[in-house]
Design a protein around this motif. Structure first.
Motif, mmCIF file in Angstrom:
data_model
loop_
_atom_site.group_PDB
_atom_site.id
_atom_site.type_symbol
_atom_site.label_atom_id
_atom_site.label_comp_id
_atom_site.label_asym_id
_atom_site.label_seq_id
_atom_site.Cartn_x
_atom_site.Cartn_y
_atom_site.Cartn_z
ATOM 1 N N ALA A 117 0.826 -1.207 0.000
ATOM 2 C CA ALA A 117 0.000 0.000 0.000
ATOM 3 C C ALA A 117 0.860 1.256 0.000
ATOM 4 C CB ALA A 117 -0.940 -0.006 1.203
ATOM 5 N N VAL A 118 1.848 1.302 0.869
ATOM 6 C CA VAL A 118 2.715 2.474 0.947
ATOM 7 C C VAL A 118 3.515 2.635 -0.344
ATOM 8 C CG1 VAL A 118 4.731 3.437 2.135
ATOM 9 C CG2 VAL A 118 2.831 2.509 3.461
ATOM 10 N N ILE A 125 3.112 5.879 -2.765
ATOM 11 C CA ILE A 125 4.263 6.738 -3.066
ATOM 12 C C ILE A 125 4.536 6.771 -4.570
ATOM 13 C CG2 ILE A 125 6.773 6.945 -2.792
ATOM 14 C CD1 ILE A 125 6.324 5.993 0.128
ATOM 15 N N SER A 126 4.422 5.630 -5.213
ATOM 16 C CA SER A 126 4.663 5.566 -6.656
ATOM 17 C C SER A 126 3.684 6.438 -7.427
ATOM 18 C CB SER A 126 4.555 4.109 -7.117
ATOM 19 O OG SER A 126 4.634 4.029 -8.515
ATOM 20 N N ARG A 130 1.736 8.809 -6.232
ATOM 21 C CA ARG A 130 1.875 10.213 -5.789
ATOM 22 C C ARG A 130 3.067 10.864 -6.478
ATOM 23 N NH1 ARG A 130 -0.534 14.294 -5.386
ATOM 24 N NH2 ARG A 130 0.627 15.919 -4.396
ATOM 25 N N SER A 131 4.160 10.142 -6.625
ATOM 26 C CA SER A 131 5.340 10.671 -7.313
ATOM 27 C C SER A 131 5.039 10.943 -8.780
ATOM 28 C CB SER A 131 6.512 9.693 -7.199
ATOM 29 O OG SER A 131 6.899 9.543 -5.851
ATOM 30 N N GLN A 132 4.292 10.046 -9.414
ATOM 31 C CA GLN A 132 3.899 10.274 -10.802
ATOM 32 C C GLN A 132 3.048 11.530 -10.912
ATOM 33 O OE1 GLN A 132 1.893 6.630 -11.779
ATOM 34 N NE2 GLN A 132 3.734 5.682 -12.598
ATOM 35 N N ARG A 133 2.157 11.724 -9.969
ATOM 36 C CA ARG A 133 1.311 12.929 -9.964
ATOM 37 C C ARG A 133 2.164 14.182 -9.806
ATOM 38 N NH1 ARG A 133 -3.787 13.502 -11.433
ATOM 39 N NH2 ARG A 133 -4.911 11.603 -11.136
ATOM 40 N N GLU A 134 3.165 14.105 -8.926
ATOM 41 C CA GLU A 134 4.038 15.267 -8.704
ATOM 42 C C GLU A 134 4.847 15.587 -9.953
ATOM 43 O OE1 GLU A 134 6.120 14.118 -5.162
ATOM 44 O OE2 GLU A 134 4.422 14.644 -3.877
ATOM 45 N N SER A 160 -0.831 12.130 -18.663
ATOM 46 C CA SER A 160 -2.210 12.607 -18.663
ATOM 47 C C SER A 160 -2.802 12.386 -17.282
ATOM 48 C CB SER A 160 -3.026 11.849 -19.708
ATOM 49 O OG SER A 160 -4.387 12.134 -19.561
ATOM 50 N N GLY A 161 -3.437 13.419 -16.757
ATOM 51 C CA GLY A 161 -4.081 13.298 -15.457
ATOM 52 C C GLY A 161 -5.200 12.278 -15.454
ATOM 53 N N GLU A 162 -5.843 12.095 -16.617
ATOM 54 C CA GLU A 162 -6.954 11.147 -16.704
ATOM 55 C C GLU A 162 -6.489 9.704 -16.594
ATOM 56 O OE1 GLU A 162 -6.659 13.524 -19.441
ATOM 57 O OE2 GLU A 162 -7.762 14.911 -18.178
ATOM 58 N N THR A 163 -5.278 9.425 -17.065
ATOM 59 C CA THR A 163 -4.804 8.038 -17.053
ATOM 60 C C THR A 163 -4.129 7.658 -15.744
ATOM 61 O OG1 THR A 163 -2.708 8.651 -18.084
ATOM 62 C CG2 THR A 163 -4.507 7.984 -19.551
ATOM 63 N N MET A 164 -3.800 8.643 -14.939
ATOM 64 C CA MET A 164 -3.191 8.347 -13.647
ATOM 65 C C MET A 164 -4.276 8.139 -12.614
ATOM 66 S SD MET A 164 0.043 10.781 -13.164
ATOM 67 C CE MET A 164 1.267 10.937 -14.423
ATOM 68 N N GLY A 165 -4.102 7.136 -11.806
ATOM 69 C CA GLY A 165 -5.065 6.872 -10.753
ATOM 70 C C GLY A 165 -4.813 7.734 -9.534
ATOM 71 N N SER A 166 -5.667 7.581 -8.577
ATOM 72 C CA SER A 166 -5.526 8.269 -7.302
ATOM 73 C C SER A 166 -4.501 7.536 -6.447
ATOM 74 C CB SER A 166 -6.881 8.278 -6.595
ATOM 75 O OG SER A 166 -6.735 8.386 -5.206
ATOM 76 N N PRO A 167 -3.573 8.250 -5.805
ATOM 77 C CA PRO A 167 -2.605 7.588 -4.927
ATOM 78 C C PRO A 167 -3.289 6.804 -3.802
ATOM 79 C CG PRO A 167 -1.937 9.854 -5.325
ATOM 80 C CD PRO A 167 -3.310 9.685 -5.919
ATOM 81 N N THR A 168 -4.331 7.381 -3.229
ATOM 82 C CA THR A 168 -5.042 6.712 -2.141
ATOM 83 C C THR A 168 -5.741 5.456 -2.635
ATOM 84 O OG1 THR A 168 -5.351 8.826 -1.014
ATOM 85 C CG2 THR A 168 -6.783 7.011 -0.341
ATOM 86 N N ALA A 169 -6.425 5.550 -3.759
ATOM 87 C CA ALA A 169 -7.103 4.374 -4.316
ATOM 88 C C ALA A 169 -6.100 3.286 -4.673
ATOM 89 C CB ALA A 169 -7.920 4.768 -5.538
#
Length: 192
Positions: free
Chosen positions: A46-47, A51-52, A54-58, A122-131
């Motif tokens: 999970a962690v 992190i993975s 979330r890092s992609q989002r950043e 693309s923001g649409e193809t990236m999932g939520s870090p929490t999910a």
């Protein structure tokens, strides 16, 4: 999900088999080890997944800000980059110029196009870090509990062998389910 479930099954099966072989007459030790392995692995997955993603989002956020600056400061160079991308995809110079001119008319559309075409994000193809973290935790835990269940119901070497057989069957079933998504032969994917 597939990776989490199979990782939970395989890693916790190995742990349960090791402790089960060493403490065949102590199912409590196997259950404690199995639950500890389940929790350690599930939290780790999970962690790591959180992190993975979330890092992609950043990275995406940084690239968007960089692209905004580049579009504001040097739109002609950015348009030339986008034209070359479209020409590399097989469009003629005139076709690429027409598309780029239309894209550059709207700042938001231009930004979205540059992030997708130039950077490949693309923001649409990236999932939520929490999910992603929750699903990894859940998938690992589901896989990891399977080798433990026989020790809750049986004792001794019977629990050992039932745990092994049930886990192998569950791994095969997981592969067979994946074959529904990949349209590959269920026996081949299950055996893999």
């Amino acid at each position: 999900m597939v990776f989490g479930a199979s990782d939970g099954l395989v890693s916790n099966l190995a742990l349960v088999m090791g402790v089960g072989a060493a403490a065949a007459n102590d199912p409590g030790a196997v259950i404690i080890a199995g639950i500890a392995g389940l929790l350690a692995g599930a939290f780790s997955m999970a962690v790591g997944e959180y992190i993975s993603v979330r890092s992609q989002r950043e990275i995406l956020d940084y690239q968007i800000e960089l692209q905004k600056t580049q579009l504001r400061e040097d739109p002609a160079s950015e348009a030339a980059i986008l034209r070359s991308i479209y020409m590399a995809k097989g469009l003629s110079s005139a076709e690429a110029a027409l598309i780029v001119d239309r894209v550059m008319e709207d700042h938001g559309r231009a930004l979205d196009t540059f992030v997708r075409e130039e950077i490949g994000l693309s923001g649409e193809t990236m999932g939520s870090p929490t999910a992603a973290g929750v699903s990894s935790f859940t998938a690992f835990a589901i896989g990891a509990i399977i080798p433990v269940i026989p020790y809750l119901l049986l004792g001794g070497m019977a629990a050992f062998w039932v745990s092994l057989v049930v886990s192998v069957v569950a791994l095969f079933a997981l592969g067979a389910v994946v074959s529904l998504l990949t349209h590959r032969p269920p026996l081949v994917v299950g055996a893999r």
